[in-house]
Design a protein around this motif. Structure first.
Motif, PDB file in Angstrom:
ATOM      1  N   LEU A   1      28.463  45.750 -20.081  1.00  8.92           N
ATOM      2  CA  LEU A   1      27.801  44.877 -19.342  1.00  8.92           C
ATOM      3  C   LEU A   1      27.300  45.185 -18.361  1.00  8.92           C
ATOM      4  O   LEU A   1      27.872  46.008 -17.411  1.00  8.92           O
ATOM      5  CB  LEU A   1      28.564  43.686 -18.905  1.00  8.92           C
ATOM      6  CG  LEU A   1      27.931  42.321 -17.933  1.00  8.92           C
ATOM      7  CD1 LEU A   1      28.245  41.129 -19.054  1.00  8.92           C
ATOM      8  CD2 LEU A   1      28.648  42.383 -16.773  1.00  8.92           C
ATOM      9  N   ASP A   2      26.013  45.296 -17.927  1.00  7.25           N
ATOM     10  CA  ASP A   2      25.135  45.830 -16.824  1.00  7.25           C
ATOM     11  C   ASP A   2      24.482  44.702 -16.332  1.00  7.25           C
ATOM     12  O   ASP A   2      23.490  44.069 -16.931  1.00  7.25           O
ATOM     13  CB  ASP A   2      24.302  46.964 -17.285  1.00  7.25           C
ATOM     14  CG  ASP A   2      23.467  47.533 -16.369  1.00  7.25           C
ATOM     15  OD1 ASP A   2      23.641  47.222 -15.092  1.00  7.25           O
ATOM     16  OD2 ASP A   2      22.979  48.694 -16.514  1.00  7.25           O
ATOM     17  N   LEU A   3      24.494  44.338 -15.195  1.00  9.41           N
ATOM     18  CA  LEU A   3      23.900  43.289 -14.443  1.00  9.41           C
ATOM     19  C   LEU A   3      22.615  43.879 -14.133  1.00  9.41           C
ATOM     20  O   LEU A   3      22.308  45.028 -13.605  1.00  9.41           O
ATOM     21  CB  LEU A   3      24.422  42.887 -12.992  1.00  9.41           C
ATOM     22  CG  LEU A   3      25.662  41.764 -13.259  1.00  9.41           C
ATOM     23  CD1 LEU A   3      24.910  40.428 -13.220  1.00  9.41           C
ATOM     24  CD2 LEU A   3      26.821  42.250 -13.927  1.00  9.41           C
ATOM     25  N   ASN A   4      21.380  42.892 -14.385  1.00 12.73           N
ATOM     26  CA  ASN A   4      20.101  43.279 -14.021  1.00 12.73           C
ATOM     27  C   ASN A   4      19.896  43.204 -12.534  1.00 12.73           C
ATOM     28  O   ASN A   4      19.949  42.149 -11.836  1.00 12.73           O
ATOM     29  CB  ASN A   4      19.282  42.363 -14.879  1.00 12.73           C
ATOM     30  CG  ASN A   4      19.484  42.481 -16.190  1.00 12.73           C
ATOM     31  OD1 ASN A   4      19.746  41.362 -16.903  1.00 12.73           O
ATOM     32  ND2 ASN A   4      19.376  43.662 -16.943  1.00 12.73           N
TER      33      ASN A   4
ATOM     34  N   ILE B   1      29.578  48.975  -9.231  1.00 13.10           N
ATOM     35  CA  ILE B   1      29.783  47.528  -8.845  1.00 13.10           C
ATOM     36  C   ILE B   1      29.044  46.367  -9.522  1.00 13.10           C
ATOM     37  O   ILE B   1      29.281  45.278  -9.641  1.00 13.10           O
ATOM     38  CB  ILE B   1      28.930  47.466  -7.313  1.00 13.10           C
ATOM     39  CG1 ILE B   1      29.378  46.215  -6.563  1.00 13.10           C
ATOM     40  CG2 ILE B   1      27.524  47.853  -7.418  1.00 13.10           C
ATOM     41  CD1 ILE B   1      29.006  46.327  -5.171  1.00 13.10           C
ATOM     42  N   ASP B   2      28.243  47.068 -10.657  1.00 14.78           N
ATOM     43  CA  ASP B   2      27.512  46.148 -11.371  1.00 14.78           C
ATOM     44  C   ASP B   2      27.666  46.457 -12.875  1.00 14.78           C
ATOM     45  O   ASP B   2      26.893  45.920 -13.640  1.00 14.78           O
ATOM     46  CB  ASP B   2      25.933  45.831 -11.129  1.00 14.78           C
ATOM     47  CG  ASP B   2      25.239  47.094 -11.404  1.00 14.78           C
ATOM     48  OD1 ASP B   2      25.948  48.209 -11.483  1.00 14.78           O
ATOM     49  OD2 ASP B   2      23.812  47.287 -11.463  1.00 14.78           O
ATOM     50  N   GLU B   3      28.667  47.064 -13.213  1.00 10.25           N
ATOM     51  CA  GLU B   3      28.683  47.467 -14.596  1.00 10.25           C
ATOM     52  C   GLU B   3      30.053  47.383 -14.876  1.00 10.25           C
ATOM     53  O   GLU B   3      31.081  47.825 -14.290  1.00 10.25           O
ATOM     54  CB  GLU B   3      28.256  48.972 -14.830  1.00 10.25           C
ATOM     55  CG  GLU B   3      26.784  48.877 -14.769  1.00 10.25           C
ATOM     56  CD  GLU B   3      26.118  50.530 -14.899  1.00 10.25           C
ATOM     57  OE1 GLU B   3      26.869  51.154 -15.679  1.00 10.25           O
ATOM     58  OE2 GLU B   3      25.211  50.638 -14.373  1.00 10.25           O
TER      59      GLU B   3
HETATM   60 MG   LIG Z   1      22.532  47.275 -13.383  1.00  6.97          MG
END
Ligand SMILES: [Mg+2]
Length: 408
Positions: A10-13, A105-107
């Motif tokens: 999961l990778d936040l956009n 931090i976002d993955e």
């Molecule tokens: Mg990202």
């Protein structure tokens, strides 16, 4: 052969911008960039999708961003906010599936088990996670999710559709599914690595996949190449051999004998700082975080003076630099002959516990700084704390970390 999925990535956009838009309704309707400070001469750390549509992205100078994207808004990066959101994201994901590793931090990477491996169930799980993010964290928290036979391929799948994507790569689609990609789409292949690969006459992922295992070893210089060979073919090497192999470093150090003119308190600090920069670059290249530092000073009379300190795991050069300065002044050796700086008590970067310290965003920014510097040349970007150091130390800071096998 296998139609099962083993990993979900999961990778936040546009994570930093999304956090800010979630927090500030007035930022939701205009393009947004996150900056280290409000000055035309600095560089954007992150940009929202609507800013990206105008070509504004990480590394674009703020002055240029204003020209490219009229009406763009800027926010100064806020550590605490992003760390807080990070924890809420982890919690939301964990309400659906356990998180195996926090990759940045976002993955995050999640290992699928039991019936979750079924492709239909894995897709349903991904949709459930997206919903949990929206409901538990906020409507502006979208993520691109990749599902694949191993964490590397799941991460590559997560990159294939942005924002708010969901992409599945199955073992049976390999290797053809990867042929459309560019070399730099492979995690671990940065600009330098791409140059190295191209120097061997390999100009596409398709050509890379025609190499045999020993050619891959040659390209990567050893075990990493063999690992990459297998990962790109869908093998699930869930334990990162790179970190757990017998040659995992437990400490990294450098030492230097001072020329007579530098055998004084002041110059020895400059040399120690230079050594620390080298050691810290190697630490980040090894994808480790250090929990101790040792300063060793040998004097002309043959005595060793040393000081060793411990701290929460870090890769942060400016933190280490401050600590080094402290212990150097505590030792206060007036006639030093030889200086050594060692970082130790490593833990792999992808295993560190975020909750143990609250400097995560700074680490993330160091990674951004490293990659900007490797992309646009040394010394493109400095953090405030390094500024003094840059002008006083004889060697330039050479960040050269290849954005690496984050997640595998
Ligand atoms: Mg990202």
């Amino acid at each position: 052969m296998s139609h099962q999925a083993h990993w979900l990535y999961l990778d936040l956009n546009s994570f930093f911008s999304s956090c800010e838009q979630q927090e500030n309704p007035e930022l939701r309707h205009s393009p947004l960039a996150i900056v280290p400070m409000l000055a035309d001469s600095t560089f954007c750390i992150a940009a929202s999708y609507s800013a990206k549509a105008f070509g504004v992205k990480t590394g674009v100078r703020v002055g240029d961003a204003k020209k490219m994207c009229p009406g763009i808004k800027f926010m100064v990066a806020r550590h605490d906010v992003y760390v807080r959101y990070h924890h809420r994201v982890i919690e939301a994901v964990e309400s659906c599936v356990p998180v195996h590793s926090v990759c940045s931090i976002d993955e995050v990477a999640c290992e699928l088990t039991g019936s979750q491996k079924d492709l239909t169930k894995a897709r349903a799980l991904a949709l459930k996670i997206k919903l949990a993010l929206r409901e538990q964290v906020g409507a502006y928290m979208t993520a691109s999710i990749g599902i694949g036979p191993n964490a590397l391929l799941a991460k590559m799948a997560s990159d294939m559709q942005k924002p708010d994507g969901l992409t599945v790569i199955t073992a049976s689609e390999l290797p053809q599914r990867l042929h459309e990609l560019k070399l730099q789409d492979i995690p671990g292949v940065g600009r330098k690595m791409e140059v190295r690969i191209q120097a061997q006459g390999v100009h596409s992922v398709e050509a890379l996949l025609k190499l045999n295992e020993s050619q891959m070893r040659g390209l990567w210089g050893g075990i990493l190449g063999a690992r990459m060979y297998r990962l790109l073919r869908g093998e699930d090497l869930s334990t990162p051999a790179y970190f757990h192999g017998s040659n995992t470093p437990q400490s990294i150090g450098h030492e230097h004998v001072l020329p007579p003119v530098q055998r004084n308190l002041n110059d020895s600090l400059g040399v120690a700082q230079r050594l620390l920069v080298k050691v810290a670059v190697r630490l980040r290249q090894a994808r480790m975080m250090a929990r101790s530092m040792k300063l060793l000073i040998k004097t002309l009379d043959g005595l060793n003076h040393e000081r060793r300190i411990s701290f929460d795991e870090t890769q942060d050069t400016s933190f280490l630099m401050r600590e080094l300065k402290k212990i150097h002044s505590e030792l206060a050796i007036k006639k030093p002959l030889k200086i050594g700086v060692t970082l130790g008590n490593f833990i792999p970067e992808n295993e560190h516990q975020l909750s143990l310290f609250n400097d995560e965003k700074k680490n993330k920014i160091f990674q951004v700084v490293d990659s900007l510097n490797s992309k646009y040349g040394r010394d493109t970007v400095y953090l405030g704390a390094q500024h003094d150091f840059r002008t006083s130390a004889p060697t330039r800071i050479a960040f050269s970390r290849i954005p690496g096998l984050d997640e595998v």
